[in-house]
Design a protein around this motif. Structure first.
Motif, PDB file in Angstrom:
ATOM      1  N   MET A 253       0.833  -1.208   0.000  1.00 37.66           N
ATOM      2  CA  MET A 253       0.000   0.000   0.000  1.00 37.66           C
ATOM      3  C   MET A 253       0.865   1.254   0.000  1.00 37.66           C
ATOM      4  SD  MET A 253      -2.747  -1.435   2.735  1.00 37.66           S
ATOM      5  CE  MET A 253      -3.324   0.095   3.424  1.00 37.66           C
ATOM      6  N   GLU A 254       1.949   1.204   0.780  1.00 33.95           N
ATOM      7  CA  GLU A 254       2.818   2.376   0.871  1.00 33.95           C
ATOM      8  C   GLU A 254       3.839   2.415  -0.262  1.00 33.95           C
ATOM      9  OE1 GLU A 254       2.168   4.696   2.774  1.00 33.95           O
ATOM     10  OE2 GLU A 254       0.864   3.792   4.280  1.00 33.95           O
ATOM     11  N   GLY A 255       3.967   1.341  -1.000  1.00 30.02           N
ATOM     12  CA  GLY A 255       4.987   1.277  -2.050  1.00 30.02           C
ATOM     13  C   GLY A 255       6.383   1.377  -1.463  1.00 30.02           C
ATOM     14  N   ASN A 256       6.578   0.760  -0.304  1.00 32.65           N
ATOM     15  CA  ASN A 256       7.854   0.877   0.408  1.00 32.65           C
ATOM     16  C   ASN A 256       8.673  -0.404   0.210  1.00 32.65           C
ATOM     17  OD1 ASN A 256       9.804   1.951   2.146  1.00 32.65           O
ATOM     18  ND2 ASN A 256       8.917   0.829   3.883  1.00 32.65           N
ATOM     19  N   TRP A 257       9.888  -0.275  -0.333  1.00 35.90           N
ATOM     20  CA  TRP A 257      10.683  -1.472  -0.653  1.00 35.90           C
ATOM     21  C   TRP A 257      11.607  -1.889   0.483  1.00 35.90           C
ATOM     22  CZ3 TRP A 257       9.518  -4.450  -4.714  1.00 35.90           C
ATOM     23  CH2 TRP A 257       8.648  -3.893  -5.670  1.00 35.90           C
ATOM     24  N   ASN A 258      12.209  -0.906   1.179  1.00 33.42           N
ATOM     25  CA  ASN A 258      13.167  -1.255   2.226  1.00 33.42           C
ATOM     26  C   ASN A 258      12.614  -0.933   3.605  1.00 33.42           C
ATOM     27  OD1 ASN A 258      15.267  -2.069   0.405  1.00 33.42           O
ATOM     28  ND2 ASN A 258      15.472   0.124  -0.071  1.00 33.42           N
ATOM     29  N   ALA A 297      10.252   8.629  13.234  1.00 35.20           N
ATOM     30  CA  ALA A 297      11.324   7.635  13.207  1.00 35.20           C
ATOM     31  C   ALA A 297      10.768   6.206  13.234  1.00 35.20           C
ATOM     32  CB  ALA A 297      12.271   7.861  14.385  1.00 35.20           C
ATOM     33  N   GLY A 298       9.435   6.078  13.046  1.00 37.57           N
ATOM     34  CA  GLY A 298       8.822   4.745  13.106  1.00 37.57           C
ATOM     35  C   GLY A 298       9.296   3.861  11.962  1.00 37.57           C
ATOM     36  N   VAL A 299       9.455   2.561  12.243  1.00 39.94           N
ATOM     37  CA  VAL A 299       9.918   1.615  11.225  1.00 39.94           C
ATOM     38  C   VAL A 299       8.730   1.102  10.416  1.00 39.94           C
ATOM     39  CG1 VAL A 299      11.124  -0.548  10.806  1.00 39.94           C
ATOM     40  CG2 VAL A 299      11.829   0.928  12.698  1.00 39.94           C
ATOM     41  N   VAL A 300       8.810   1.248   9.102  1.00 36.90           N
ATOM     42  CA  VAL A 300       7.752   0.739   8.223  1.00 36.90           C
ATOM     43  C   VAL A 300       8.313  -0.444   7.450  1.00 36.90           C
ATOM     44  CG1 VAL A 300       6.300   1.298   6.237  1.00 36.90           C
ATOM     45  CG2 VAL A 300       6.682   3.007   8.028  1.00 36.90           C
ATOM     46  N   PRO A 301       7.562  -1.567   7.428  1.00 39.13           N
ATOM     47  CA  PRO A 301       8.099  -2.756   6.747  1.00 39.13           C
ATOM     48  C   PRO A 301       8.249  -2.514   5.242  1.00 39.13           C
ATOM     49  CG  PRO A 301       5.796  -3.066   7.349  1.00 39.13           C
ATOM     50  CD  PRO A 301       6.232  -1.794   7.993  1.00 39.13           C
ATOM     51  N   GLY A 302       9.244  -3.156   4.644  1.00 37.96           N
ATOM     52  CA  GLY A 302       9.498  -3.006   3.212  1.00 37.96           C
ATOM     53  C   GLY A 302       9.240  -4.304   2.477  1.00 37.96           C
TER      54      GLY A 302
END
Lengths: 458, 336
Positions: A253-258, A297-302
């Motif tokens: 959904m976020e398009g987050n890779w790392n 600074a929250g960690v978002v999964p990739g």
């Protein structure tokens, strides 16, 4: 592979077409009960007129919901036999309860609700309206229990590869159920609110000055304005719940890779699954971290965390999830802007009469915006579940039927053709009903121009 | 759970019975409203409205019995559900599209006029006919063991035509109850003409099922079951005779006996159904899968049964309520 894709498209087409109508009937039932109870309390004919107009649209939507729902109960067998073979012990009772408690309640009392007002005592007609609304909501409850269980399965054990229920409480109240149910019920409320506002605005634009239309426009606008902030909040909670149980979906959904801190909220991007990166990214710094962890600074999964050792993707296809999520949120923001603008303008400048024609036109354009947001939301969550059919238990590929691809393709084309015709007919007929009701209103002896002069603006 | 002995035996049996009842109720109830759809082109414009009004308040709930029947197959016998429905893939699709068409045509025709209303009337007819034909075809294929041989397809075509005639017939008998005057006389004529189709269909199925399977032949034509089963065909014959006589003498003065053909037809369908059920027991997929082999786990079945036992009386209660509220001759259907 080809029949898997075709079967998925066919199921998606059938269920997308189906969900349009329950989305309307779930909330419209309660709105009708509201109209009926206002009539009972005030004795004002206008509430009954509103009831009589909207009950026709309810009937139409209900009919389409019933027939497209019948298709659904056959789809499991014709295209996805593996689903019931593997998880039938859980899905079966839930589906059975849906049919038993809800379906019959709706279908049987619908007759009295639609055609019985002059044949039964008033209280029974009101009760029938309540039972139909209650029935549609129970229907939504059971089906969302099952759907949520497919996302966050609990309360079962596997024996020889077959799911056996061990704890029904855990199955029904599985971790994502409360969030999904609330999110969907609110979606239904918003869809109906904008439908009512849109059609009422349309009737105003074609010159209908009757009090009934004023009432429905106001009711719808307030309903929308109250529900949309609730929905944004509920959606946020649902998102956090998904982050906990299906991080790969949130990553898509976020398009987050790392996996990292300080992840931006992407407004635009073209995800590139081959290179495992996004092209043409435009984002708000720290946005995703803030929304998902309430901390920059929250960690978002990739997505890179979800690959097998041999390089096969274990995450859902990124582009459709990424974009349908943005369509849903974008529509939601538009709903917030439009409903609050309408309510503020009504409060500032003399009720419904103070509404700018361009705002009314905008509301007409948004008549079916609830459908867009609802479908986009469902695509986000359901495509986001892939490659699983039941998260961690059964893959979609393992459940598909061994039906030749051309046969699936033929029936798919037939369904799509029928659906296209019906959708056009449905929308046309709703607007025609609106014109007809407004024409009748103008020709009433006590209505029309004289009425407008007599009744001051609210 | 062990109250009635082994739950892996009595639970599947109980569900088979529930499913059987649902199918039977569906065939009778949706049968008459599909039938009215089949007969629709035979009425003039005015009569069409009254024919539709005769089924208006009922069809939603009637169709729900199909969902219940398939739902029970799905939840109680998931493996069989998959096998049967993949084998009947195309007729199922035809039936569904037919049901969709007629369901929506019902709503749309009430909200349009002129050419468009005529077009929705045609859609209602086309949907009713294709759904009936598809159901008949599926029945035929099922009796022939779900095989796609030329013989079974030919038999499927025959049952398709006969079931359609049967639905038209029960539709006409329903109209006899719900109409008066010219339309009632027309309905009596329509019923008379279709009675032969019903008899042909019953005959064909009674002959074919024992011929296709030696097991079914044994069940019917061995001693003493032959004598014990004799009442079934005899009663069917008697019912056909009653229907024939009633149709010959209707309409009676003061609209007496108008309910006889429909009631007798419902009984006839019931007997035919019992016969079929007896033939196929214990198989749910003919000659391949028994009830017991394809049933869900007993603990899941038990949960569903609890719900069903609680809800079924309620369903029956308000079905009766709905039919009572809308009893009598059909008048113009209005939203009030």
């Amino acid at each position: 592979m080809e029949e898997l894709l075709l079967s998925r498209i066919q199921f998606a087409a059938n269920i997308s077409f189906h969900i349009l109508f329950p989305t309307i009937t779930i909330a419209l039932g309660w709105v009708l009960l509201f109209f009926k109870m206002r009539f009972n309390a005030t004795g004002d004919d206008r509430w009954m007129a509103a009831y009589m107009f909207w009950v026709k649209i309810f009937a139409l939507s209900f009919g389409l919901g019933v027939v497209s729902g019948i298709t659904m109960s056959f789809q499991f067998g014709t295209n996805w036999p593996g689903f019931m073979e593997t998880v039938g012990n859980v899905a079966g009772p839930l589906l059975a309860y849906e049919v038993l408690t809800a379906f019959f309640l709706e279908a049987a009392f619908l007759g009295i609700m639609l055609f019985g007002a002059s044949r039964v005592p008033n209280w029974l007609h009101t009760l029938a309206t309540f039972l139909v609304a209650f029935g549609t909501t129970m229907s939504a409850f059971w089906i969302l229990v099952l759907n949520s269980w497919m996302h966050t399965p609990t309360g079962f054990e596997l024996r020889d590869g077959i799911v056996h229920a061990t704890d029904w409480w855990a199955i029904v109240f599985n971790p994502s159920m409360p969030y999904r149910l609330v999110h969907m019920l609110l979606a239904s409320g918003l869809t109906v609110a904008f439908l009512i506002v849109g059609i009422s605005a349309y009737r105003r634009l074609i010159g209908d000055r009757s009090k009934g239309v004023r009432l429905t426009l106001k009711t719808g606008a307030w309903l929308a304005a109250i529900l949309i902030p609730l929905q944004i909040w509920a959606g946020d909670m649902h998102g956090l719940n998904t982050l906990e149980h299906q991080p790969q979906k949130v990553a898509a959904m976020e398009g987050n890779w790392n996996t990292s801190t300080h992840v931006p909220l992407l407004l635009f991007a073209i995800p590139n699954e081959e290179k495992r990166q996004n092209d043409f990214e435009i984002g708000v710094p720290n946005g995703a971290s803030l929304i998902l962890k309430h901390d920059p600074a929250g960690v978002v999964p990739g997505l890179n965390d979800f690959y097998a050792d041999d390089g096969t993707a274990l995450h859902p296809p990124v582009t459709p999830v990424f974009w349908s999520f943005r369509v849903m949120v974008g529509t939601g923001v538009l709903m917030l802007a439009m409903s609050w603008a309408t309510v503020l303008m009504m409060r500032r400048s003399g009720g419904v009469d103070g509404l700018n024609p361009w705002l009314l036109r905008g509301l007409v354009a948004m008549t079916f915006s609830g459908w867009v947001a609802t479908l986009a939301g469902w695509y986000t969550t359901e495509i986001g579940r892939q490659p699983w059919l039941v998260q961690g238990v059964l893959t979609t590929e393992a459940a598909v039927a061994d039906v030749p691809a051309p046969m699936v393709a033929t029936t798919l084309v037939a369904y799509l053709a029928v659906y296209a015709v019906l959708l056009v007919a449905y929308i046309t007929v709703i607007f025609r009903l609106a014109r007809k009701a407004s024409d009748a209103e103008e020709n009433r002896p006590h209505s029309g121009a004289a009425q407008v002069a007599l009744v001051p603006a609210e | 759970m062990t109250l009635f002995g082994d739950p892996t035996v009595w639970l599947p049996l109980a569900f088979a019975a529930l499913m059987g009842i649902s199918i039977l109720v569906y065939v009778v109830l949706d049968g008459f409203d599909l039938g009215v759809g089949i007969l629709l082109p035979l009425g003039d414009e005015d009569e069409k409205d009254r024919m539709i009004a005769a089924i208006g308040p009922f069809w939603d709930a009637n169709e729900t019995w199909l969902v219940l029947a398939v739902g029970l197959l799905l939840v109680a016998f998931p493996v069989a559900h998959g096998v049967i429905l993949t084998a009947l893939y195309l007729p199922v699709a035809v039936m569904l599209i037919g049901l969709i068409l007629r369901g929506v045509a019902f709503e749309f025709r009430a909200k349009t006029s002129g050419t468009q209303k005529r077009r929705w009337n045609q859609a209602f007819f086309a949907g009713s006919v294709s759904a009936s034909l598809a159901q008949g075809y599926m029945l035929g294929l099922y009796i022939m063991g779900l095989q796609h041989t030329p013989a079974s397809i030919a038999f499927g075509v025959l049952t398709a035509l006969c079931l359609t005639a049967g639905y038209g017939f029960i539709g006409a008998t329903w109209l006899i109850i719900k109409s008066e005057g010219v339309l009632q006389r027309k309905a009596i004529r329509w019923a008379r003409r279709r009675l032969w189709g019903v008899m042909l269909g019953l005959g064909a199925i009674s002959l074919a099922s024992p011929l296709v399977s030696e097991r079914i032949f044994e069940k019917w034509f061995s001693f003493p079951s032959m004598i014990l089963l004799a009442p079934l065909p005899l009663m069917s014959g008697l019912l056909v005779f009653i229907i024939y006589t009633a149709l010959k003498h209707l309409p009676a003065r003061d609209d007496k006996w108008a309910w006889v053909p429909f009631t007798a037809t419902a009984c006839l369908f019931f007997l035919a159904f019992v016969g079929l059920a007896y033939s196929f027991y214990p198989y749910v997929v003919p000659e391949k899968l028994t009830l017991y082999e394809s049933a869900s786990a007993p603990e899941s079945l038990f949960i569903i049964l609890l719900g069903a036992l609680f809800v079924l009386p309620v369903i029956i209660g308000y079905t009766i309520l709905a039919y009572t509220v809308f009893r009598g001759k059909a008048t113009e259907l209005r939203y009030d």
